[in-house]
Motif scaffolding. Structure first.
Motif, mmCIF file in Angstrom:
data_model
loop_
_atom_site.group_PDB
_atom_site.id
_atom_site.type_symbol
_atom_site.label_atom_id
_atom_site.label_comp_id
_atom_site.label_asym_id
_atom_site.label_seq_id
_atom_site.Cartn_x
_atom_site.Cartn_y
_atom_site.Cartn_z
ATOM 1 N N LYS A 1 -33.252 -39.812 16.468
ATOM 2 C CA LYS A 1 -34.264 -39.007 15.784
ATOM 3 C C LYS A 1 -33.710 -38.325 14.554
ATOM 4 C CE LYS A 1 -36.815 -38.195 19.999
ATOM 5 N NZ LYS A 1 -36.915 -37.319 21.156
ATOM 6 N N TRP A 2 -32.469 -37.887 14.640
ATOM 7 C CA TRP A 2 -31.882 -37.221 13.471
ATOM 8 C C TRP A 2 -31.785 -38.204 12.309
ATOM 9 C CZ3 TRP A 2 -32.271 -32.428 14.473
ATOM 10 C CH2 TRP A 2 -31.953 -31.910 15.725
ATOM 11 N N LEU B 1 -35.217 -38.777 10.780
ATOM 12 C CA LEU B 1 -35.642 -37.658 9.940
ATOM 13 C C LEU B 1 -34.890 -37.672 8.617
ATOM 14 C CD1 LEU B 1 -35.947 -34.664 12.423
ATOM 15 C CD2 LEU B 1 -37.735 -35.641 11.032
ATOM 16 N N ARG C 1 -36.520 -38.069 4.898
ATOM 17 C CA ARG C 1 -36.278 -37.096 3.830
ATOM 18 C C ARG C 1 -35.777 -37.801 2.585
ATOM 19 N NH1 ARG C 1 -33.108 -31.887 6.183
ATOM 20 N NH2 ARG C 1 -34.776 -30.973 7.395
ATOM 21 N N LEU D 1 -30.262 -33.191 1.584
ATOM 22 C CA LEU D 1 -31.065 -33.072 2.809
ATOM 23 C C LEU D 1 -30.957 -34.266 3.739
ATOM 24 C CD1 LEU D 1 -33.715 -31.770 0.572
ATOM 25 C CD2 LEU D 1 -33.261 -30.558 2.654
ATOM 26 N N GLU E 1 -28.334 -29.176 9.725
ATOM 27 C CA GLU E 1 -29.665 -29.330 10.316
ATOM 28 C C GLU E 1 -29.799 -30.645 11.077
ATOM 29 O OE1 GLU E 1 -32.126 -28.962 6.877
ATOM 30 O OE2 GLU E 1 -31.070 -27.139 6.356
ATOM 31 N N LEU E 2 -29.415 -31.730 10.433
ATOM 32 C CA LEU E 2 -29.662 -33.045 11.026
ATOM 33 C C LEU E 2 -28.387 -33.693 11.552
ATOM 34 C CD1 LEU E 2 -32.142 -34.636 8.507
ATOM 35 C CD2 LEU E 2 -32.618 -33.285 10.508
ATOM 36 N N VAL E 3 -27.418 -32.889 11.944
ATOM 37 C CA VAL E 3 -26.132 -33.384 12.437
ATOM 38 C C VAL E 3 -25.425 -34.158 11.319
ATOM 39 C CG1 VAL E 3 -24.927 -34.575 14.254
ATOM 40 C CG2 VAL E 3 -27.112 -33.535 14.739
ATOM 41 N N LEU F 1 -42.939 -34.927 18.199
ATOM 42 C CA LEU F 1 -41.569 -35.383 18.384
ATOM 43 C C LEU F 1 -40.799 -34.265 19.082
ATOM 44 C CD1 LEU F 1 -39.588 -37.684 17.456
ATOM 45 C CD2 LEU F 1 -39.061 -36.232 15.531
ATOM 46 N N LEU G 1 -37.302 -32.853 19.827
ATOM 47 C CA LEU G 1 -35.918 -32.971 19.392
ATOM 48 C C LEU G 1 -35.056 -32.112 20.293
ATOM 49 C CD1 LEU G 1 -35.981 -32.694 15.534
ATOM 50 C CD2 LEU G 1 -34.928 -34.492 16.829
ATOM 51 N N MET H 1 -31.987 -30.185 20.209
ATOM 52 C CA MET H 1 -31.009 -29.653 19.261
ATOM 53 C C MET H 1 -29.915 -28.956 20.059
ATOM 54 S SD MET H 1 -32.155 -27.492 16.048
ATOM 55 C CE MET H 1 -31.046 -26.663 14.973
ATOM 56 N N HIS I 1 -24.779 -29.351 18.654
ATOM 57 C CA HIS I 1 -25.326 -29.430 17.313
ATOM 58 C C HIS I 1 -24.560 -28.465 16.413
ATOM 59 C CE1 HIS I 1 -28.179 -28.926 14.020
ATOM 60 N NE2 HIS I 1 -28.676 -30.085 14.373
ATOM 61 N N PRO I 2 -24.321 -28.850 15.176
ATOM 62 C CA PRO I 2 -23.470 -27.996 14.329
ATOM 63 C C PRO I 2 -24.046 -26.616 14.038
ATOM 64 C CG PRO I 2 -23.853 -30.136 13.307
ATOM 65 C CD PRO I 2 -24.711 -30.082 14.492
ATOM 66 N N ALA I 3 -25.344 -26.463 14.117
ATOM 67 C CA ALA I 3 -25.924 -25.199 13.669
ATOM 68 C C ALA I 3 -26.265 -24.280 14.814
ATOM 69 C CB ALA I 3 -27.176 -25.463 12.845
ATOM 70 N N GLU J 1 -41.696 -32.443 10.354
ATOM 71 C CA GLU J 1 -40.606 -31.475 10.274
ATOM 72 C C GLU J 1 -41.055 -30.074 10.641
ATOM 73 O OE1 GLU J 1 -37.516 -31.244 7.884
ATOM 74 O OE2 GLU J 1 -37.209 -33.360 7.559
ATOM 75 N N VAL K 1 -32.913 -23.613 11.609
ATOM 76 C CA VAL K 1 -31.470 -23.416 11.489
ATOM 77 C C VAL K 1 -31.173 -22.086 10.803
ATOM 78 C CG1 VAL K 1 -29.422 -24.322 10.380
ATOM 79 C CG2 VAL K 1 -30.993 -25.862 11.492
#
Lengths: 184, 203, 388, 401
Positions: free
Chosen positions: C162-163, C166, C170, C257, C263-265, D23, D25, D27, D31-33, D47, D386
Motif C-alpha cells: 500500500k505504501w 500511494l 503521488r 513525496l 510518511e510512506l516508509v 483503504l 493502512l 502504520m 514505521h519511521p514516523a 490520502e 505524521v
C-alpha cells in the motif's frame, strides 16, 4: 494581496534557510569526531561502564547482589572448615558472575560494598554472539580494578602486607578455579 | 478549596453516599459509594465551585478482598485537587461504573485498569485490553497473579530462570573440567547435557 | 580513422554497410559517451550529496573509502564510497514481493534508468560535443524526462504494497502536473531563439542582450547575452519556475513525496533492494544532473559564458580551447545548479501533496505563462528592432 | 457531489457514485514516523484519514509490577526508562513521590540541584522533540543541529552521573553527586550555546514558510477537547490554556523563580495546531534556560550538618538522616505529579509498610496525549497524521510502561 505576501514569505524564508546552510558549507571544521581515531573522554570516577572487580578483596557478603534491582549478580564462595560458604577476608570466590544482558548499569551495587572491591569502570564494549557471552565470570580474573578511593588503597596495602593475595591465588589454584588474571 | 471543603460540599449534596473524607497531607481523598460514583463525578465537574475539568488519572488498588478504584481530579480554573475512591463490591465481582461519559480522558485509563487489574467498568463503550495482547489471560497487576510459564512459545520468566541457571551451572562445570578440576557434570545438569535447557520447556 | 574503417567495410554488401556505418559512427560512440558520463555522474552525485549533507549538518559524511593499491593509499575524500555501496548492493538479495507483478517489478528500475540515460543523448556538453542534436531538442528532452513517471508507477503498482501504491500515485499526480509549467517555462528561450534545437538556443545567447527592443552588444565574456537576462526580469522568473519544476519532476526535496521516508516508509521504493534499488538512485542523480544541464543550456548560455569567452583561443594539448573551455564552462554551471538542488534538499521541510499541487497550479503555471508572454513580446520587439 | 467530512480539517471528501473501498493502512510498529513502536491503524479514503486507532503496548515492560517487587531505592533506575528522553524529570518526580511517602525533608542545595537538573533535562528533551519533529515533516538538518546541542547536554550529564541517557542521578533523599564549579561553568556555557543556536532551528523550522504550511491549522485541538481528554504539557498550553503545574501547583522550590509560562495566543496559525505545539516547546526551552540560570545564582553551598559530603566517590550525596533501608508507614499513599517535558507525569504510590511499595501507578503524559490522536486526525491527510503524531510528541516507553 495575501497571494503575493505568501509568495514573498516563501521566497524570503527559503533564502534565509539556504543562507544558513550555506554558512555551514563554508564553515571550517565539523562538530563530530572520527570515532575509532578519536574517542570522547570518559570520566574515570563517574562513568558507569562494565564493572571492575577485585576477586581477592571480595568478602562474599552479597551486599551487591542484594542491592541489584535486576538480580544479575551471582555469587558463590568455597566452603570453609565448617562446610558453610566462606565469608570475610578469607573468602574464596568460586563464582562471581554478572549477567550483562540484564544489568541496568545503575550503580546501586557499588555503594553497599564494604571492601570497595566492585565498582563501575570505563569499559563499555561487550559484544558477543550469544546470551552467554553477556555473562562475565569475574572470579576468573575479570577486569582489574582501578583504585579510586583512599579506603581502597589502604585496603590493598593491608592485603599486600598480610600476603593475602598470594595465599588466595594459591588456594584457588589448589581448588582448581581458573584464574585468568595475570600475576602482578 | 481544600479537600475538607470539597468533602463538605459533597456531603451536603449527596449525604450518606459520601462515606469518608480524608484530608491527609499526603493524599486527600473522598470515599464515595459506588452507586453515586458517576453522579459525584458529574457534580464535581459541573458545579461552579469545584469545576474539576481534568480527570488526571483513573486507577485501582488491589486490597485482596476488594479493589479500590481511585480517580485523581484537578481543576485548572480553581487550582485545587481531590481524589475520589470507591470500592468494588468484591474481588470476584470487580465492577465499577465508568466515568467515560463524564471525562473522555477516563477512556484509556479505564481500559488500562481493566487490562492490568481486571476491574470491569460498566458502561464503558470499548472495554478492551490496551497494553497486553488481546489473547492474554489474566490480569497481571492482581496480587494473586503469578508469572505465566509460556506465551505463544515465548518462555516466561519463571521458565527462563530455571533454564538459565542450569545453563550457567553446566557451563561452569565444563570450565572446571577444562581447568582439570572437578571432572564430571554438575549434579544439577542431569545425565544428558541438554536436559531442561531448551527454551520454553517448563522446569 | 573513419576513412580507414569505411574502406575496411567496403568489401561488405551494400545493405550491411548501410546498417553498420551508422551503428559504428553514430550509435556506438553515442552509447560510450552517454554511459561514460551517466554512471560517473550518478556515482559522484551520490557521493557529493552525502558529503554536502554532512558538511551542512556539521558532520563529516563518508570519507573513508578510497584507493589502496599496493603503495598507493589514499582516502580520496571518500570518493570510493559509491562504488563500495554498489558492490555491497550487488551482493544483496534481489527481493521480489510475493503477490506482486514480478516482470513489471523487475523492469521498473530499468525504465527509470533508461529515461535518465536518454536525457543525456541530446544534452550538448560543448561546442559540437553531443550525441545528437535533433531539431526538436527541447521537445525530446521534456518528453523523455517524463518517462520516469512510467517506471515509478510500474514500481508502485507491482510492489503489492500500500505504501508503494500511494507513493506511485503521488508521483504520477505530481510529475504530470509539473510537466505543464516546466514546458511553458522552457518555451521562453525557445521563443527568444526561434528554435527548439539545443545548439541554436546556445548560439542565440552569444548575440548580446535584447532588452525590450533595445539591443546591447555584449561580448561573450560578460555573460550578458544569456537568456536569463533577456526580457528582464521575466526570464529570471522563468528560470526559477523551471528549476522548481525540475525539482518536482525529479521528486527531490521539498517535493520528494513519492518516497518520503517519514510518511510512506520509502514510497515506491519500499519493496526494492539491492541493485534494482540502486538503479533508481543512479537514475535519479543522473537525471538531476541532466536537468541542471538543460537549465544551463536554456538560460545560462550552455557552453558559452565568461570561461569560454576568454579562453576559447587557448588550446589544451590536442583539444581545441573552444571545446575544452566550453565543456568546462557547461560542466561548472551545471554542477553549481546540481549542488544547489542538494543544498535545497537539506534545508527545506517537505511539502504536502495538496500544497505541491496548489504551488503548481496557483503559482507556477501563472508565472510561467506570464513569462512566456513576456518572452514572446520581447522576441517580437527584438525582431522588429532589427528591422527584419 | 461532494461533502465535507464531519470534523474534518476542511478537506473535501468526495462521495462518489462509483463503488469504492476504504483503504486500511497499518502504520507501524516499524514505521519511521511513529516515534518508537506505536502502531496506528489508519482508515483512509485515498490520502484522507477517515479514522485511526493507536494501538499501544508493544513495549510493555511491566514497570508497575516490577515496582511492587523491588525496594523504593531499586525502582529508581526503572523510572529512567519510562520517558527515556527526559530521564531526569522522571527521576525527579519519582524521588519526590517516594520522599513524600517516606516523609523525608530535603536540604536546600538538593532542592536547587533538583530544579537545575530537571530543567536541563527539559531542555535536552525539547531539543530532541523539536529535532525529530523536523524529521517528521521532512527537514532533516535541524534534527542534527538539535542533536549537536543535545550531545552537549549528554556530555554534561555523563560527567556528573555517568550515564548519557539513563542517568540514575536523583536518589531518594539526595542526588548521586554534587556538581563542582567547573561543571556549573560548563552548564552555563551549554545554556549560552542553546540560546544562540535556537535561532538556527527557528530559521529552518519555526519561521520557515514551508514548515508553517505543513503545520499551521493542522491537527487543531480545541480548548474543550484538550481539557476533556486530560491533555497536559505543551499540547495543553498550545491550546491556549494557561496552566503549568510548576507555577500553578508549585512543587519543590519552583515558587522561588520568576519565569513566564508560554501560552499560545493564536497570533500565528490556529490555537491548538501543530505549529503552536512546536513553538511552545521552543519558547519553553528559553524559560528553562532562565530558570536554570536563576537556580545557579541562588543555589547555596552544602551545609555539612544537614548534607554531609559523601565518604567516597562511590557513595551518593544524601541528606543526613536518610535511612539505608526505606520503609513507608502502613497505608500511606501519595499522588505526586510534576511537569515533564511531555506533560504531567504522576506517581500514585501506596504503601503497606513493607520495604517495597504496595502499588505504584505511573500516569504517563504521553499515554493520555496519544489517546486523542483519532480526535485530531480525522479528515486530515496522511501527511498531516505524521505531523500531528510528531507534534503531540510521544515517547512509547512512557505510553507502554
Amino acid at each position: 494581496m495575501s497571494y503575493f505576501k505568501e509568495l514573498w514569505d516563501g521566497i524570503r524564508t527559503t533564502a534565509q534557510g539556504l543562507r544558513l546552510t550555506g554558512g555551514y558549507l563554508t564553515k571550517k571544521g565539523v562538530y563530530t569526531i572520527q570515532y575509532p581515531e578519536e574517542t570522547l573522554p570518559i570520566d574515570k570516577v563517574t562513568h558507569r561502564g562494565i564493572h571492575e572487580y577485585d576477586v581477592d578483596r571480595c568478602i562474599s557478603c552479597e551486599n551487591c547482589a542484594k542491592a541489584c534491582p535486576v538480580d544479575c549478580i551471582y555469587i558463590e564462595s568455597a566452603p570453609d572448615e565448617k562446610g558453610k560458604p566462606s565469608k570475610g577476608k578469607a573468602a574464596i570466590m568460586t563464582r562471581f558472575d554478572i549477567d550483562y544482558s540484564k544489568c541496568l548499569f545503575c550503580g546501586l551495587c557499588v555503594p553497599p560494598c564494604p571492601s570497595e572491591c566492585i565498582q563501575l569502570g570505563e569499559r563499555y564494549s561487550l559484544p558477543g554472539h550469544t546470551r552467554d557471552d553477556m555473562v562475565v565470570h569475574f572470579h576468573e580474573g575479570g577486569y582489574p580494578i582501578q583504585e579510586k578511593t583512599e579506603h581502597a588503597k589502604s585496603m590493598i596495602a593491608e592485603f599486600r602486607t598480610e600476603n593475602l593475595y598470594e595465599k588466595k591465588r594459591k588456594e584457588r589454584a589448589d581448588r582448581g578455579i581458573p584464574t585468568l588474571r595475570p600475576a602482578e | 478549596m481544600t479537600v475538607t471543603e470539597i468533602g463538605a460540599l459533597l456531603k451536603e449534596r449527596f449525604g450518606e453516599k459520601i462515606l469518608e473524607v480524608v484530608d491527609d497531607e499526603r493524599h486527600g481523598h473522598v470515599r464515595v459509594a459506588a452507586d453515586a460514583w458517576v453522579a459525584v463525578a458529574t457534580f464535581l465537574r459541573d458545579d461552579p465551585r469545584t469545576r474539576m475539568e481534568m480527570c488526571h488519572d483513573v486507577t485501582a488498588v488491589d486490597w485482596i478482598e476488594h479493589f479500590d478504584v481511585v480517580v485523581h481530579l484537578y481543576s485548572l480554573a480553581k487550582k485545587h485537587k481531590v481524589a475520589l475512591k470507591t470500592k468494588t463490591p468484591s474481588r470476584d465481582d470487580a465492577t465499577c461504573p465508568s466515568l467515560t461519559g463524564v471525562w473522555p480522558a477516563a477512556d484509556w485509563h479505564e481500559r488500562e485498569t481493566w487490562d492490568l487489574m481486571g476491574v470491569r467498568f460498566t458502561g464503558h463503550p470499548d472495554l478492551r485490553r490496551i497494553l497486553l495482547p488481546e489473547d492474554w489471560e489474566g490480569h497481571p497487576l492482581r496480587k494473586d497473579e503469578g508469572n505465566p510459564l509460556e506465551y505463544h512459545g515465548i518462555p516466561g520468566i519463571a521458565a527462563i530462570r530455571g533454564a538459565e541457571e542450569r545453563l550457567r551451572e553446566e557451563e561452569l562445570a565444563k570450565k572446571k573440567q577444562r581447568a582439570g578440576g572437578h571432572p564430571g557434570p554438575h549434579p544439577a545438569v542431569g545425565s544428558h547435557p541438554t536436559d531442561g535447557v531448551t527454551p520454553g520447556v517448563k522446569p | 580513422m573513419r576513412e580507414g574503417l569505411t574502406n575496411l567495410l567496403s568489401g561488405l554488401p551494400q545493405w550491411l554497410q548501410d546498417i553498420a556505418l551508422p551503428v559504428l559512427f553514430g550509435l556506438i560512440p553515442a552509447v560510450i559517451i552517454v554511459l561514460g558520463v551517466v554512471t560517473p555522474v550518478g556515482l559522484v552525485g551520490i557521493w557529493g550529496e552525502r558529503r554536502i549533507a554532512g558538511k551542512i549538518q556539521d558532520r563529516v559524511g563518508p570519507d573513508r573509502v578510497g584507493i589502496s593499491l599496493g603503495p598507493i593509499k589514499s582516502r580520496l575524500f571518500g570518493l570510493g564510497q559509491s562504488v563500495a555501496d554498489g558492490v555491497k548492493l550487488l551482493g544483496k538479495e534481489d527481493f521480489i514481493p510475493p503477490g506482486g507483478l514480478g516482470l513489471m517489478f523487475l523492469c521498473a528500475p530499468l525504465v527509470v534508468f533508461a529515461g535518465a540515460l536518454a536525457l543525456f543523448a541530446a544534452l550538448p556538453f560543448g561546442p559540437a560535443l553531443w550525441a545528437a542534436d535533433p531539431n526538436l531538442g527541447i521537445f525530446y528532452l521534456l518528453s523523455v524526462g517524463a518517462l520516469e513517471v512510467l517506471g515509478v508507477l510500474m514500481a508502485g503498482w507491482s510492489s503489492n504494497n500500500k505504501w508503494s501504491l500511494l507513493g506511485a500515485m503521488r508521483e504520477v499526480a505530481q510529475v504530470i502536473s509539473y510537466e505543464i509549467p516546466m514546458a511553458i517555462a522552457a518555451l521562453c528561450p525557445v521563443l527568444l531563439a526561434g528554435s527548439m534545437k539545443m545548439s541554436s538556443i546556445v548560439a542565440d545567447q552569444t548575440n548580446g542582450l535584447d532588452l525590450w527592443g533595445l539591443h546591447i552588444a555584449a561580448p561573450e565574456a560578460t555573460a550578458l547575452g544569456w537568456n536569463l537576462f533577456a526580457a528582464f526580469p521575466f526570464n529570471i522568473i522563468a528560470f526559477v519556475v523551471f528549476y522548481i519544476c525540475a525539482l518536482a519532476a525529479l521528486k527531490r526535496a521539498p517535493f520528494d513525496l513519492p518516497e518520503c521516508e517519514s510518511e510512506l516508509v520509502a514510497g515506491f521504493l519500499t519493496e526494492y533492494s539491492g541493485m534494482r534499488w540502486s538503479l533508481f538512485f543512479l537514475g535519479e542523480y543522473a537525471a538531476m544532473w541532466a536537468m541542471s544541464g538543460i537549465a544551463t543550456v536554456l538560460w545560462l548560455g550552455g557552453w558559452t559564458g565568461p570561461l569560454h569567452g576568454f579562453l576559447a583561443g587557448v588550446d589544451v594539448g590536442p583539444i581545441p580551447g573552444g571545446v575544452f573551455f566550453g565543456t568546462l564552462a557547461f560542466v561548472v554551471k551545471t554542477t553549481i545548479l546540481f549542488l544547489l538542488m542538494i543544498q535545497i534538499r537539506w534545508t527545506l521541510p517537505r511539502l504536502r501533496l495538496d500544497q505541491v499541487m496548489s504551488l503548481c497550479y496557483k503559482y507556477l503555471i501563472p508565472a510561467a505563462m506570464l513569462c512566456m508572454l513576456a518572452s514572446g513580446a520581447a522576441a517580437l520587439l527584438a525582431s522588429g528592432g532589427a528591422g527584419s | 457531489m461532494s461533502a465535507t467530512h464531519p470534523g474534518s480539517g476542511g478537506y473535501i471528501v468526495p462521495t462518489r457514485d462509483v463503488a469504492s473501498e476504504e483503504l486500511v493502512l497499518n502504520m507501524g510498529p516499524q514505521h519511521p514516523a511513529t516515534h518508537g513502536v506505536l502502531r496506528v491503524a489508519v482508515k483512509t479514503d485515498g490520502e484522507v484519514v477517515l479514522d485511526c486507532e493507536p494501538m499501544v503496548g508493544n513495549i510493555h515492560r511491566c514497570k508497575e509490577k516490577i515496582a511492587e517487587n523491588v525496594t523504593y531505592v531499586q525502582f529508581m533506575p526503572y523510572t529512567d526508562r519510562l520517558d527515556y528522553l527526559a530521564a531526569m524529570n522522571n527521576e525527579e518526580c519519582y524521588a519526590r513521590a517516594a520522599e513524600k511517602l517516606l516523609g523525608l525533608k530535603l536540604p536546600e542545595r538538593i532542592e536547587y540541584l533538583r530544579v537545575i537538573f530537571a530543567e536541563a533535562g527539559r531542555i535536552s528533551s525539547h531539543l530532541m522533540s523539536i529535532g525529530t519533529y523536523g524529521l517528521d515533516v521532512g527537514a532533516i538538518t535541524p534534527f542534527l543541529y538539535c542533536f549537536r546541542e543535545r550531545e552537549e547536554a549528554n556530555h554534561l550529564f555523563e560527567k556528573i552521573s555517568g550515564g548519557r541517557m539513563l542517568y540514575h542521578y536523583m536518589r531518594i533523599g539526595g542526588v548521586a553527586r554534587d556538581p563542582d564549579d567547573a561543571w556549573i561553568q560548563r552548564l552555563l556555557q551549554f545554556l549560552d550555546q542553546v540560546e544562540e543556536k535556537m535561532d538556527e532551528y527557528n530559521t529552518l523550522m519555526t519561521w520557515n514558510k514551508l514548515f508553517q504550511e505543513r503545520t499551521m491549522n493542522i491537527g487543531v485541538l480545541s480548548r474543550e477537547k484538550a481539557l476533556a481528554f486530560g491533555i497536559t504539557g505543551p499540547a495543553l498550553r498550545a491550546s491556549g490554556i494557561d496552566w503549568d503545574c510548576r507555577r500553578d501547583d508549585p512543587y519543590g522550590i519552583y515558587d522561588r523563580f520568576k519565569w513566564e509560562v508560554p501560552v499560545a495566543d493564536g497570533k500565528h496559525g490556529t490555537l491548538g495546531d501543530c505549529w503552536n505545539r512546536h513553538y511552545i516547546r521552543a519558547l519553553e526551552m528559553k524559560q528553562s534556560i532562565s530558570i536554570v540560570r536563576q537556580a545557579i545564582d541562588k543555589m547555596p553551598k552544602a551545609n555539612p550538618d544537614e548534607l554531609p559530603p559523601p565518604e567516597s566517590p562511590h557513595k551518593p550525596f544524601l541528606a543526613k538522616g536518610v535511612p539505608r533501608s526505606l520503609q513507608a508507614p502502613k497505608g500511606a499513599e501519595v499522588y505526586v505529579r510534576s511537569e515533564n517535558p511531555r506533560g504531567e507525569l504522576a506517581f500514585y504510590m501506596v504503601s503497606d509498610g513493607g520495604k517495597s511499595p504496595y502499588r505504584v501507578k505511573v500516569r504517563g503524559p504521553s499515554f493520555c496525549n496519544i489517546a486523542l490522536l483519532p480526535e485530531v486526525t480525522r479528515g486530515y491527510l496522511l501527511s498531516d497524521l505524521v505531523a500531528i503524531i510528531g507534534s503531540i510528541d510521544i515517547v512509547l516507553g512512557e505510553v507502554d510502561r
